[in-house]
Motif scaffolding. Structure first.
Motif, PDB file in Angstrom:
ATOM      1  N   VAL A  20      -9.398  -1.771  -0.558  1.00 44.97           N
ATOM      2  CA  VAL A  20      -9.207  -0.765   0.834  1.00 44.97           C
ATOM      3  C   VAL A  20      -9.135  -0.168   0.452  1.00 44.97           C
ATOM      4  O   VAL A  20      -9.212   1.392   1.056  1.00 44.97           O
ATOM      5  N   LEU A  43      -5.439  -5.915   4.518  1.00 45.61           N
ATOM      6  CA  LEU A  43      -4.522  -6.625   3.473  1.00 45.61           C
ATOM      7  C   LEU A  43      -3.418  -7.700   4.040  1.00 45.61           C
ATOM      8  O   LEU A  43      -2.687  -8.254   3.720  1.00 45.61           O
ATOM      9  N   GLY A  92      -4.734   0.697   6.145  1.00 45.14           N
ATOM     10  CA  GLY A  92      -5.063  -0.583   5.222  1.00 45.14           C
ATOM     11  C   GLY A  92      -4.084  -1.649   5.141  1.00 45.14           C
ATOM     12  O   GLY A  92      -4.299  -2.959   4.409  1.00 45.14           O
ATOM     13  N   ALA A 140      -2.324   0.132  -4.043  1.00 44.06           N
ATOM     14  CA  ALA A 140      -2.811  -0.887  -2.826  1.00 44.06           C
ATOM     15  C   ALA A 140      -2.849  -2.400  -3.754  1.00 44.06           C
ATOM     16  O   ALA A 140      -3.690  -2.301  -5.037  1.00 44.06           O
ATOM     17  N   SER A 141      -2.703  -3.520  -2.833  1.00 43.16           N
ATOM     18  CA  SER A 141      -3.019  -4.748  -3.528  1.00 43.16           C
ATOM     19  C   SER A 141      -4.721  -4.874  -4.310  1.00 43.16           C
ATOM     20  O   SER A 141      -4.524  -5.816  -5.165  1.00 43.16           O
ATOM     21  N   TRP A 192      -5.038   1.836  -8.021  1.00 41.18           N
ATOM     22  CA  TRP A 192      -4.908   3.261  -7.310  1.00 41.18           C
ATOM     23  C   TRP A 192      -6.352   3.983  -7.149  1.00 41.18           C
ATOM     24  O   TRP A 192      -7.052   3.413  -8.252  1.00 41.18           O
ATOM     25  N   ILE A 251       0.706  -1.009  -0.133  1.00 44.56           N
ATOM     26  CA  ILE A 251      -0.284  -0.320   0.322  1.00 44.56           C
ATOM     27  C   ILE A 251       0.691   1.284  -0.155  1.00 44.56           C
ATOM     28  O   ILE A 251       1.944   1.641   0.509  1.00 44.56           O
ATOM     29  N   LEU A 257      -4.289   6.848  -3.787  1.00 45.92           N
ATOM     30  CA  LEU A 257      -3.934   5.624  -2.995  1.00 45.92           C
ATOM     31  C   LEU A 257      -3.312   4.278  -3.986  1.00 45.92           C
ATOM     32  O   LEU A 257      -3.854   4.967  -4.910  1.00 45.92           O
TER      33      LEU A 257
END
Length: 573
Positions: free
Chosen positions: A218, A27, A23, A213-214, A196, A5, A211
């Motif tokens: 999130v 995850l 976040g 993130a995977s 994103w 993240i 942001l």
């Protein structure tokens, strides 16, 4: 398989560490071994907290209060190779050039060549066995070649392009350059997920918070919108002035890992336009058709369908509805025990299955039970669950898997290391049934599994299914590579690596290195009397307590050796 993240807030007076920690908790299912956050505060100074342990334990209120800065990177680690030492917790940091932080999800397959180059030609010290540290140093080396005092987006795009042309394997990365930007990029096959999003700032009029993130979950939980996947071979650079996106290398065969949908990702996430929840529903529908035929052939009628919580619930419910068999929750889960699949060591996994699950005898006694699981990997969990069902009084136990038999190791960041630890390797389906102690096993077919996912995004025509087929989309994975990987990633290798603990080291300042002194608890030590340890850019960076990293952000080394073996050639050797 890790969770990454990154965040950049429009307001420079607002700290992002709290939201980064939130976040990472979302995850946490992607990595339970270690976690960390690095933030960038005033004057480009980095502050970090990382250690082995769960997010809630490592990133407590006291630690978060000292993570200063409006942009940062977070990581939840899931180890697939070597040691689980504190020093391998991410994100990683290098001070030269500019100050760079990187969190990595995936696994590189040409690490020997990369390590040789960095050692012999780039003269960059690699302090851990992590391929993530290799990636970071490759990026730093490429940026250092610019020789600039200050870099721009084009310099970063060129540097990431060089990294992508050099590396082979899977990677989705979130990084940060001190005082400049957050950066995200994804391998040319798009094997590991990354996206994103943005939201309107409530602190700066007309400003946006960003942001990376995977997983999209999130984005939803933290109030971000406009989620977009990072495309294969694409790089995104986000500053407070705006967003720059470039396809730095041509995409290869787009082949996201199908095991994300089978097991790893949260059901409320959407990966590459495919709802994980809907994909698992489709897996249940397809599995039901195969189950009906197999049960009829065996002359068996199941009395009840019971899922192995939590990832198989969605598919199990669909299967039960299709077969018109009662669905029951026969296993009660202790939510305070981690995911057994990603625990280190076969014996630990075996013991924790019973600590994690408890069978309710009422749902098993004198019944033919159809247990649905997302997959069968080592067989450890399946054997214990089947025995628990028998101990609870089940008359017969049928095991159904939402995935085909897993016969080959995963080389792209999932801990399916040694072929000899996979229960399906070298066994027929009948032999697998005997090995796990079931009366009958029912398997999803590979075409049905692929169709369960691809029907929701027609632009994806291929998935990485190497654990089922042995065909590795990036190439370069031969018998010698697999043998070497197994020597590093088997349970025995991990136990040995973790047993060979190194003695405490204080004030380590290796040339070009990135690790500070480490105590037995994993805390960085530069001055024993200082409550907040400062690790200057000339020294290093590790570790588990909050550390202020004094980043000078100065001029990169303008001299770069004229190497005989360029990075661009390494991937072909």
């Amino acid at each position: 398989m890790c969770g990454v993240i990154a965040m950049l807030l429009a307001s420079q007076s607002t700290h992002c560490a709290g939201e980064l920690a939130e976040g990472l908790q979302l995850l946490q299912h992607r990595g339970q071994d270690a976690c960390g956050i690095v933030t960038c505060g005033p004057k480009g100074r980095f502050f970090q907290c990382k250690s082995n342990g769960m997010v809630r334990d490592v990133l407590d209120a006291k630690s978060l209060s000292q993570l200063v800065g409006s942009m940062g990177v977070g990581h939840a680690r899931y180890p697939t190779a070597g040691s689980s030492a504190h020093s391998e917790a991410q994100p990683f940091y290098v001070n030269s050039p500019y100050g760079i932080v990187l969190g990595h999800n995936g696994n590189l397959t040409n690490t020997q060549h990369l390590r040789y180059y960095l050692d012999h030609y780039a003269h960059r010290h690699i302090n851990t066995s992590s391929d993530s540290e290799l990636l970071l140093n490759l990026l730093a080396d490429a940026l250092q070649k610019t020789g600039k005092f200050r870099i721009d987006a084009d310099d970063i795009f060129r540097a990431v392009r060089e990294v992508m042309q050099t590396t082979s394997g899977a990677y989705a990365c979130a990084g940060m350059i001190a005082g400049h930007s957050i950066v995200g990029f994804r391998d040319p096959n798009g094997i590991r997920p990354m996206g994103w999003a943005r939201r309107k700032s409530d602190q700066v009029e007309g400003g946006w918070d960003y942001l990376m993130a995977s997983e999209s979950v999130v984005c939803d939980a933290l109030g971000f919108t406009d989620w977009k996947d990072v495309n294969p071979g694409e790089t995104i650079i986000i500053t407070r002035e705006g967003v720059s996106i470039q396809q730095v290398v041509p995409p290869r065969t787009f082949a996201p890992d199908i095991f994300e949908h089978v097991y790893f990702a949260r059901p409320d996430s959407v990966l590459d336009g495919i709802s994980v929840y809907r994909a698992r529903m489709a897996m249940g529908d397809a599995l039901a058709k195969n189950a009906a035929a197999v049960l009829e052939k065996a002359g068996l009628v199941a009395d009840v369908v019971i899922p192995v919580p939590d990832t198989s619930r969605v598919a199990a419910l669909q299967l039960a509805q299709n077969l018109n068999i009662p669905y029951r929750e026969g296993f009660v889960k202790n939510r305070y025990v981690g995911r057994t699949f990603i625990m280190p060591g076969q014996e630990i996994r075996r013991k924790n299955v019973r600590r994690k699950l408890n069978a309710m005898a009422l749902e098993f006694k004198d019944k033919v039970v159809l247990i649905v699981d997302d997959s069968i990997v080592r067989g450890t969990t399946s054997r214990e669950i089947i025995q628990m069902a028998r101990d609870a009084g089940a008359k017969k136990v049928i095991m159904a898997s939402c995935a085909p038999p897993i016969r080959y190791p995963n080389v792209y960041g999932i801990d399916m290391p040694s072929r000899f630890e996979l229960v399906a390797n070298g066994r027929t389906e009948e032999e697998i049934t005997t090995a796990i102690g079931a009366d009958l096993t029912i398997w999803q077919t590979l075409p049905d599994l692929v169709a369960s996912c691809s029907q929701f995004n027609s632009s994806i025509t291929e998935f990485d299914c190497s654990v089922f087929t042995g065909n590795y989309v990036t190439g370069g994975v031969d018998e010698a590579y697999l043998a070497g990987l197994e020597s590093l990633r088997s349970d025995n290798a991990k136990i040995k690596a973790n047993a060979q603990g190194r003695p405490p080291v204080v004030n380590v300042n290796g040339a070009g290195g990135n690790q500070g002194g480490q105590t037995e608890s994993g805390a960085s030590v530069v001055s024993a009397s200082a409550p907040m340890n400062e690790v200057h850019a000339e020294g290093g960076d590790d570790n588990s307590q909050v550390v202020g990293l004094n980043n000078a952000g100065g001029d990169a080394n303008k001299e770069h050796p004229d190497v005989a073996m360029g990075l661009s050639n390494l991937g072909e050797k």
